[in-house]
Write a protein that holds these residues in place. Structure first.
Motif, PDB file in Angstrom:
ATOM      1  N   GLN A 261      -4.423   6.688   1.423  1.00 30.27           N
ATOM      2  CA  GLN A 261      -5.204   6.435   2.635  1.00 30.27           C
ATOM      3  C   GLN A 261      -6.452   7.323   2.657  1.00 30.27           C
ATOM      4  O   GLN A 261      -6.395   8.494   2.288  1.00 30.27           O
ATOM      5  CB  GLN A 261      -4.346   6.724   3.869  1.00 30.27           C
ATOM      6  CG  GLN A 261      -5.064   6.346   5.148  1.00 30.27           C
ATOM      7  CD  GLN A 261      -4.133   6.314   6.356  1.00 30.27           C
ATOM      8  OE1 GLN A 261      -2.978   6.706   6.272  1.00 30.27           O
ATOM      9  NE2 GLN A 261      -4.656   5.871   7.476  1.00 30.27           N
TER      10      GLN A 261
ATOM     11  N   LEU B 283      -7.197  -6.393   2.597  1.00 31.09           N
ATOM     12  CA  LEU B 283      -7.092  -5.578   3.803  1.00 31.09           C
ATOM     13  C   LEU B 283      -7.731  -6.295   4.994  1.00 31.09           C
ATOM     14  O   LEU B 283      -7.199  -6.283   6.101  1.00 31.09           O
ATOM     15  CB  LEU B 283      -7.791  -4.226   3.604  1.00 31.09           C
ATOM     16  CG  LEU B 283      -7.478  -3.404   2.345  1.00 31.09           C
ATOM     17  CD1 LEU B 283      -8.161  -2.046   2.421  1.00 31.09           C
ATOM     18  CD2 LEU B 283      -5.992  -3.211   2.162  1.00 31.09           C
TER      19      LEU B 283
ATOM     20  N   VAL C  86      -5.177  -1.610   8.650  1.00 32.09           N
ATOM     21  CA  VAL C  86      -5.236  -1.004   7.315  1.00 32.09           C
ATOM     22  C   VAL C  86      -6.690  -0.793   6.881  1.00 32.09           C
ATOM     23  O   VAL C  86      -7.007  -0.828   5.698  1.00 32.09           O
ATOM     24  CB  VAL C  86      -4.447  -1.843   6.270  1.00 32.09           C
ATOM     25  CG1 VAL C  86      -2.952  -1.760   6.551  1.00 32.09           C
ATOM     26  CG2 VAL C  86      -4.905  -3.299   6.245  1.00 32.09           C
TER      27      VAL C  86
ATOM     28  N   GLY D 260      -6.718   1.955   4.622  1.00 29.92           N
ATOM     29  CA  GLY D 260      -5.577   1.937   3.729  1.00 29.92           C
ATOM     30  C   GLY D 260      -4.354   2.517   4.414  1.00 29.92           C
ATOM     31  O   GLY D 260      -4.300   2.639   5.647  1.00 29.92           O
TER      32      GLY D 260
ATOM     33  N   LEU E  90       0.827  -1.215   0.000  1.00 31.43           N
ATOM     34  CA  LEU E  90       0.000   0.000   0.000  1.00 31.43           C
ATOM     35  C   LEU E  90       0.858   1.262   0.000  1.00 31.43           C
ATOM     36  O   LEU E  90       0.481   2.275  -0.603  1.00 31.43           O
ATOM     37  CB  LEU E  90      -0.933   0.009   1.225  1.00 31.43           C
ATOM     38  CG  LEU E  90      -2.122  -0.953   1.186  1.00 31.43           C
ATOM     39  CD1 LEU E  90      -2.791  -1.019   2.558  1.00 31.43           C
ATOM     40  CD2 LEU E  90      -3.135  -0.534   0.118  1.00 31.43           C
TER      41      LEU E  90
END
Ligand code: OVM
Length: 400
Positions: free
Chosen positions: A348, A313, A340, A343, A58
């Protein structure tokens, strides 16, 4: 050194009814199979389900790009179903200007200013629901609160707000494969697509509102006037339905753990932290995709350039390698650092402060008033290619 040709393969369809209904057994097999796993059902797709690799991927926006889509479809090979999102489906430098505008419009200062306007309806709604005793945590609360408070701040009219939920369902399902779920979502959201298109325009957004501020940023030259309606569209895509799902999941998590609800009732200030743990346990966004821009080595495997990579996730959020042996248990007292749910890195969630504010206000209004919250029937799952959530959660509450 191996390439993705010789990594373990899982034959499952992660977008099939079975796994969408209960993904956790699949997540365990995915994590145990290895850090990088092939999913041959979707050609050369590779997947990661362990916390360490999901988090690292990520944050590696240069080698795992979003400009070719954050869903299964590779925009370098397929025409997207709508003009790409200028923020989710973009990379620096294009992404940066748009992100900067939304960072400002949805800043901590801006969100602090919303607290006073968002609070009264949370109190009013909690009063009414506790007085009723039995209600549906999704249709009577999770769908009601966000559709009442945030569209006002964003500058949308009162009329037609449920279109935001239908459109959000479409925009999220469209990140997955073109399966029956997506075809159904297109049908259900046909009118919503038209409503959203219209409400991205400046004349539909109230003066001074957050929506109007996006257009004002275009007037100042920070983004283009062509981008402005698409930036508004991003908020309409991800700012409502995923929040509804998140509130529902938090209420589901707590209804399944009455003792933890009791702890929140005893100390309602904990409620906002419990929200993070509930979403770690039952994550609204279960998956996002990236595309490799170069050959990338991950844990000894070379993932070739131009490969779609599926990041789980929801699996990373339950990986015992990171969270310890009790990873799959809900514990509102644990540290949720490192989840997460929203994110990581440059993509994010830009709206998370508003989502957190809405959750804190409406959930704590309820934990203060209700000594107990319990399931009062079977919850009905709402299947979605990338979101995990509920269509209905019957509950009963006991007033303090
Ligand atoms: C967007 C967007 C952003 C985040 C999530 C999402 C469909 C969409 O910019 O449109 O889900």
């Amino acid at each position: 050194m191996t390439t993705t040709q010789n990594v373990p393969a899982l034959d499952d369809d992660p977008f099939g009814t079975e796994i969408l209904t209960d993904p956790y057994e699949f997540h365990r097999r995915l994590r145990d199979a290895g850090p990088v796993v092939r999913l041959p059902r979707y050609d050369s797709l590779v997947a990661m389900g362990r916390h360490a690799e999901v988090r690292a991927t990520l944050t590696d926006w240069e080698r795992f790009v979003s400009g070719r889509g954050a869903g299964l479809s590779d925009f370098a090979r397929e025409k997207p179903w709508r003009p790409p999102s200028p923020i989710l489906e973009a990379d620096p430098p294009d992404h940066t200007a748009v992100r900067t505008v939304l960072n400002t419009v949805l800043s901590p200062r801006a969100v602090r200013g919303m607290r006073e306007r968002f609070a009264p309806f949370a109190e009013e709604l909690a009063d009414a629901l506790v007085a009723r005793g039995r209600f549906d945590a999704v249709t009577d609360l999770a769908e009601v609160y966000p559709l009442r408070v945030f569209p006002d701040a964003f500058g949308l009219p009162a009329e037609g707000r449920r279109n935001l939920l239908r459109y959000g369902e479409l925009a999220t399902n469209a990140l997955g494969p073109r399966n029956q779920l997506l075809l159904d979502a297109f049908e259900v959201a046909a009118a919503a697509q038209e409503w959203v298109r219209a409400h991205c325009e400046r004349d539909k957004l109230a003066p001074q509102s957050l929506g109007a501020q996006i257009w004002a940023a275009a007037d100042r030259g920070e983004i283009s006037h062509e981008q402005a309606p698409l930036v508004v569209r991003s908020v309409l895509s991800a700012g409502f339905d995923p929040v509804v799902i998140g509130l529902g999941n938090a209420l589901y998590a707590l209804a399944r753990h009455p003792q933890q609800w009791a702890a929140l009732h005893a100390d309602p200030a904990l409620t906002k932290f419990a929200f993070d743990e509930a979403l770690r346990w039952e994550s609204p966004f279960q998956t996002f995709f990236r595309t490799t821009s170069v050959d990338v080595e991950v844990a000894g495997t070379t993932i070739p350039k131009d490969t779609k990579v599926l990041l789980f996730l929801g699996s990373a959020n339950r990986d015992s390698r990171h969270w310890g042996e009790d990873a799959e248990e809900l514990d509102i007292h644990r540290s949720t650092r490192g989840h997460v749910v929203f994110g990581r890195g440059i993509h994010q969630c830009v709206g998370q402060l508003i989502a957190r504010l809405e959750a804190e206000l409406v959930l704590s209004a309820l934990t203060r008033r209700a000594a107990r919250l319990e399931l009062d029937g079977d919850p009905v799952p709402k299947l979605n290619n990338v979101l995990r959530g509920w269509a209905s959660i019957p509950v009963r509450v006991t007033p303090a």
